[in-house]
Design an enzyme around this catalytic site. Structure first.
Site, PDB file in Angstrom:
ATOM      1  N   ASP A 197      23.609 149.112  38.362  1.00 39.49           N
ATOM      2  CA  ASP A 197      22.108 149.040  38.524  1.00 39.49           C
ATOM      3  C   ASP A 197      21.687 149.602  37.320  1.00 39.49           C
ATOM      4  O   ASP A 197      21.648 150.746  37.087  1.00 39.49           O
ATOM      5  CB  ASP A 197      21.671 149.914  39.544  1.00 39.49           C
ATOM      6  CG  ASP A 197      20.113 150.087  39.850  1.00 39.49           C
ATOM      7  OD1 ASP A 197      19.381 149.943  39.012  1.00 39.49           O
ATOM      8  OD2 ASP A 197      19.606 149.978  41.071  1.00 39.49           O
ATOM      9  N   HIS A 198      20.877 148.703  36.552  1.00 39.35           N
ATOM     10  CA  HIS A 198      20.688 149.174  35.139  1.00 39.35           C
ATOM     11  C   HIS A 198      19.587 150.273  35.082  1.00 39.35           C
ATOM     12  O   HIS A 198      19.324 150.890  33.960  1.00 39.35           O
ATOM     13  CB  HIS A 198      20.439 147.933  34.190  1.00 39.35           C
ATOM     14  CG  HIS A 198      18.668 147.334  34.238  1.00 39.35           C
ATOM     15  ND1 HIS A 198      18.578 146.650  35.469  1.00 39.35           N
ATOM     16  CD2 HIS A 198      17.751 147.700  33.799  1.00 39.35           C
ATOM     17  CE1 HIS A 198      16.910 146.444  35.239  1.00 39.35           C
ATOM     18  NE2 HIS A 198      16.387 147.148  34.254  1.00 39.35           N
ATOM     19  N   GLU A 236       5.055 145.584  36.601  1.00 41.48           N
ATOM     20  CA  GLU A 236       5.322 144.905  35.671  1.00 41.48           C
ATOM     21  C   GLU A 236       4.086 143.710  35.267  1.00 41.48           C
ATOM     22  O   GLU A 236       3.474 143.254  36.148  1.00 41.48           O
ATOM     23  CB  GLU A 236       6.452 143.853  35.737  1.00 41.48           C
ATOM     24  CG  GLU A 236       7.909 144.588  35.920  1.00 41.48           C
ATOM     25  CD  GLU A 236       9.128 143.598  36.228  1.00 41.48           C
ATOM     26  OE1 GLU A 236       9.718 143.261  35.169  1.00 41.48           O
ATOM     27  OE2 GLU A 236       9.151 143.348  37.473  1.00 41.48           O
ATOM     28  N   ASP A 255      14.555 141.869  45.168  1.00 42.53           N
ATOM     29  CA  ASP A 255      14.902 142.036  43.810  1.00 42.53           C
ATOM     30  C   ASP A 255      14.783 143.383  43.074  1.00 42.53           C
ATOM     31  O   ASP A 255      15.428 143.933  42.200  1.00 42.53           O
ATOM     32  CB  ASP A 255      13.932 141.087  42.826  1.00 42.53           C
ATOM     33  CG  ASP A 255      14.243 141.243  41.607  1.00 42.53           C
ATOM     34  OD1 ASP A 255      15.263 140.737  41.202  1.00 42.53           O
ATOM     35  OD2 ASP A 255      13.143 141.313  40.777  1.00 42.53           O
ATOM     36  N   HIS A 260      16.673 149.173  42.509  1.00 39.63           N
ATOM     37  CA  HIS A 260      16.041 150.277  41.407  1.00 39.63           C
ATOM     38  C   HIS A 260      15.340 151.338  42.167  1.00 39.63           C
ATOM     39  O   HIS A 260      15.308 152.444  42.119  1.00 39.63           O
ATOM     40  CB  HIS A 260      15.115 149.312  40.480  1.00 39.63           C
ATOM     41  CG  HIS A 260      15.944 148.427  39.978  1.00 39.63           C
ATOM     42  ND1 HIS A 260      17.179 148.415  39.369  1.00 39.63           N
ATOM     43  CD2 HIS A 260      15.520 146.967  39.537  1.00 39.63           C
ATOM     44  CE1 HIS A 260      17.667 147.152  38.956  1.00 39.63           C
ATOM     45  NE2 HIS A 260      16.695 146.519  38.807  1.00 39.63           N
ATOM     46  N   LYS A 360       5.083 141.988  40.334  1.00 40.23           N
ATOM     47  CA  LYS A 360       4.933 141.167  38.993  1.00 40.23           C
ATOM     48  C   LYS A 360       3.589 140.973  38.775  1.00 40.23           C
ATOM     49  O   LYS A 360       2.713 140.823  39.710  1.00 40.23           O
ATOM     50  CB  LYS A 360       5.748 139.766  39.163  1.00 40.23           C
ATOM     51  CG  LYS A 360       7.129 139.882  39.726  1.00 40.23           C
ATOM     52  CD  LYS A 360       7.949 140.190  38.450  1.00 40.23           C
ATOM     53  CE  LYS A 360       9.365 140.231  38.776  1.00 40.23           C
ATOM     54  NZ  LYS A 360      10.425 140.665  37.752  1.00 40.23           N
TER      55      LYS A 360
HETATM   56  C1  BG6 Z   1      15.770 143.388  37.105  1.00 41.19           C
HETATM   57  C2  BG6 Z   1      14.733 142.379  38.292  1.00 41.19           C
HETATM   58  O1  BG6 Z   1      16.867 144.057  37.982  1.00 41.19           O
HETATM   59  O2  BG6 Z   1      14.659 144.365  36.789  1.00 41.19           O
HETATM   60  C3  BG6 Z   1      13.650 141.773  37.336  1.00 41.19           C
HETATM   61  O3  BG6 Z   1      15.708 141.220  38.715  1.00 41.19           O
HETATM   62  C4  BG6 Z   1      12.969 142.946  36.798  1.00 41.19           C
HETATM   63  O4  BG6 Z   1      12.971 141.039  38.198  1.00 41.19           O
HETATM   64  C5  BG6 Z   1      13.810 143.757  36.167  1.00 41.19           C
HETATM   65  O5  BG6 Z   1      11.869 142.570  36.041  1.00 41.19           O
HETATM   66  C6  BG6 Z   1      12.978 145.155  35.578  1.00 41.19           C
HETATM   67  O6  BG6 Z   1      13.587 146.027  34.842  1.00 41.19           O
HETATM   68  P1  BG6 Z   1      12.841 146.789  33.516  1.00 41.19           P
HETATM   69  O7  BG6 Z   1      14.175 147.326  32.998  1.00 41.19           O
HETATM   70  O8  BG6 Z   1      12.428 145.845  32.681  1.00 41.19           O
HETATM   71  O9  BG6 Z   1      12.135 147.577  34.409  1.00 41.19           O
END
Ligand code: BG6
Length: 525
Positions: A197-198, A236, A255, A260, A360
């Site tokens: 999970d980035h 976003e 998503d 997250h 979004k």
């Molecule tokens: C991703 C989603 O995991 O995270 C995207 O699939 C989203 O839809 C993105 O835009 C957001 O990541 P960050 O690091 O830009 O907040």
């Protein structure tokens, strides 16, 4: 964590990194978007920082019938584009490119993986050695890749270790997540599996735990006695771009929330772990998700809001609505916005609402956690308690990474007038260091065998248990008025009503200078 906060800055202003053991990194989906935009730039940077051992090899695997030299050229332009021509270091690239190899195969064909095993042994002096697999592919390829790895003995850990990093989505509901985990478990033991999970690799997300448990100041007030409510926002300005096909199936809830936002919720609410190691931290996070009672079907309408953007303006440019985006149905009911209220039913948090929102095409790109404190019990400096501005602690994940604490102060002057002021900690100013990309941190953790920032099977399932009832109730009751917010706005009006019922308000997205919605500049006695 692999990167130590106390690490001495190098000449380039970056932390000294641990060096991972030599290994072969195998990237499935090597010509895809994720590899180009995130993985290759991150690996190249790690190599430049000395974090990859000299003998480390990177094998790109994909179906494109290209050779190693073509692959190197493709990755070179990807890294150049990701870093920007100015910061691209041609010498460092030449050295790094020597580590790259390419193996063309049909990822859906388990029989082709024997060839991959032979290639690894060929390049690696006859041994499989340590291996880190990375599934950077669309979800439907994960099961065939796992089968291929299993059938060709590539998951075996003798000799050397074998780990696999898997990208989200981890299923699309509890049942499919369990099926995916069962598939993985047929080949890998849980300790070999790193579900990425980035968000957990972001510096500021990791800092939530340091802020809470590294300071004696905040933890004593981190509970229902002092905290009124918590807002978690991931807004976003971007639309869905070329990801219409994926997004139509996913929607904002799957998503962003089932991963997250749930992770952020767990970090802000969890009990202190007994140690900062993978199992101790993950046990405490899972406890938070398990402590939330899944919504009953009858509660979903009152506790959640979904939205979809229509046409509008982002930074004065007119942008199309979601239904006009490529690969999106003109009558799509997919949500691009979600707001929800969760309650953590434990001793610490009883009665405190946790509001999550993500969307979004909103007014500003903002990711933050705002912890709103209760007002003081007695109005000493104002004749009405509601005129006293409550304290808010904002942990800013993005942009301007940092922490902001607002409190009341006396305005200079002979009269007793108060004003809300802010104490602001900004990462960039305080450390004057480059903030690592999330993928750099997470790849290095994967290479070093530190799973603290990765999600465990029971964690994934605990999250889906909270999301499934919302999905089911939404399926029963299609949205009535999509699109229901204009691109560039604060989101659907109904999201304000969600909080207003409890006397709360979202922080405005489009005036980031003001601390809160309700900030009045001055109050007099
Ligand atoms: C991703 C989603 O995991 O995270 C995207 O699939 C989203 O839809 C993105 O835009 C957001 O990541 P960050 O690091 O830009 O907040």
């Amino acid at each position: 964590m692999t990167i130590s906060i106390d690490a001495v800055a190098t000449k380039s202003g970056e932390s000294a990194l641990s060096q991972a053991e030599p290994c072969v990194i195998v990237i499935f989906g090597a010509t895809g978007d994720l590899t180009k935009r995130k993985l290759m730039p991150a690996l190249c940077h790690l190599a430049r920082q000395g974090a990859l051992a000299e003998a480390t090899l990177i094998i790109g695997v994909d179906r494109e019938p290209i050779g190693t030299e073509d692959f190197r050229a493709l990755m070179q332009s990807a890294v150049r584009e990701a870093k920007g021509a100015q910061s691209f270091d041609a010498d460092a690239w030449r050295q790094f490119a020597q580590k790259l190899d390419y193996f063309a195969c049909d990822l859906k064909e388990p029989g082709h993986y024997a060839g991959l095993a032979a290639r690894i042994q060929d390049l690696n002096g006859g041994a499989l050695g340590n291996r880190l697999y990375y599934c950077a592919t669309p979800p439907m390829l994960v099961a065939p890749i796992i089968d291929g790895i299993g059938q060709s003995g590539l998951a075996d850990e003798t000799p050397g270790w074998a780990r696999i990093i898997i990208e989200k989505p981890f299923g699309r509901d509890l049942t499919s997540a369990q099926a995916l985990s069962d598939t993985i478990a047929r080949v890998f033991l849980e300790h070999q599996v790193y579900r990425i999970d980035h968000y957990l690799g972001k510096e500021t997300v990791q800092n939530i735990l340091v802020f809470r448990f590294g300071n004696a100041l905040f933890e004593p007030v981190w509970n229902r006695n002092h905290i009124d409510y918590v807002e978690i926002t991931a807004a976003e300005t971007l639309g869905i771009g070329h990801r219409g096909g994926y997004y139509e199936e996913a929607g904002a809830l799957r998503d962003m929330v089932t991963n997250h936002l749930m992770q952020l919720l767990a970090l802000i609410a969890m009990e202190p772990p007994i140690a900062f190691d993978a199992d101790a931290v993950r046990d405490k996070k899972i406890q938070v998700w398990r402590t939330i009672k899944p919504m009953a079907a009858t509660e979903v309408a009152a506790k959640t809001v979904r939205g979809q953007y229509g046409t509008g303006r982002i930074e004065s440019n007119v942008v199309p609505g979601y239904r006009e985006e490529p690969s999106v149905a003109s009558d799509s009911n997919t949500e691009t916005y979600v707001a929800a209220e969760f309650r953590i039913e434990n001793w610490r948090w009883a009665g405190v609402p946790f509001y999550l929102r993500t969307g979004k095409r909103l007014a500003q790109g903002v990711t933050e956690l705002a912890v709103h404190f209760k007002r003081p019990p007695q109005p000493l400096f104002a004749d009405r308690t509601e005129l006293i501005e409550p304290n808010v602690i904002v942990l800013r994940i993005h942009p301007n990474e940092g922490i902001d604490i607002s409190f009341d102060a006396k305005q200079p002057g002979v009269e007793m007038r108060t004003a809300n002021v802010r104490m602001d900690f900004c990462y960039q100013q305080a450390f004057n260091m480059r903030i690592p990309e999330a993928y750099e941190t997470l790849l290095l953790d994967g290479l070093c065998g530190d799973a603290t920032l990765f999600t465990r099977r029971d964690g994934v399932e605990a999250q889906w248990r909270l999301i499934d009832p919302i999905l089911a109730a939404w399926r029963q009751q299609p949205p009535e008025s999509f699109p229901n917010y204009a691109a560039g706005s604060e989101g659907p009006k109904t999201a304000d009503e969600l909080l207003a019922r409890n006397g709360h308000q979202w922080r405005l997205l489009n005036t980031r200078v003001a601390s809160t919605h309700q900030t009045g500049a001055k109050k007099s006695l």
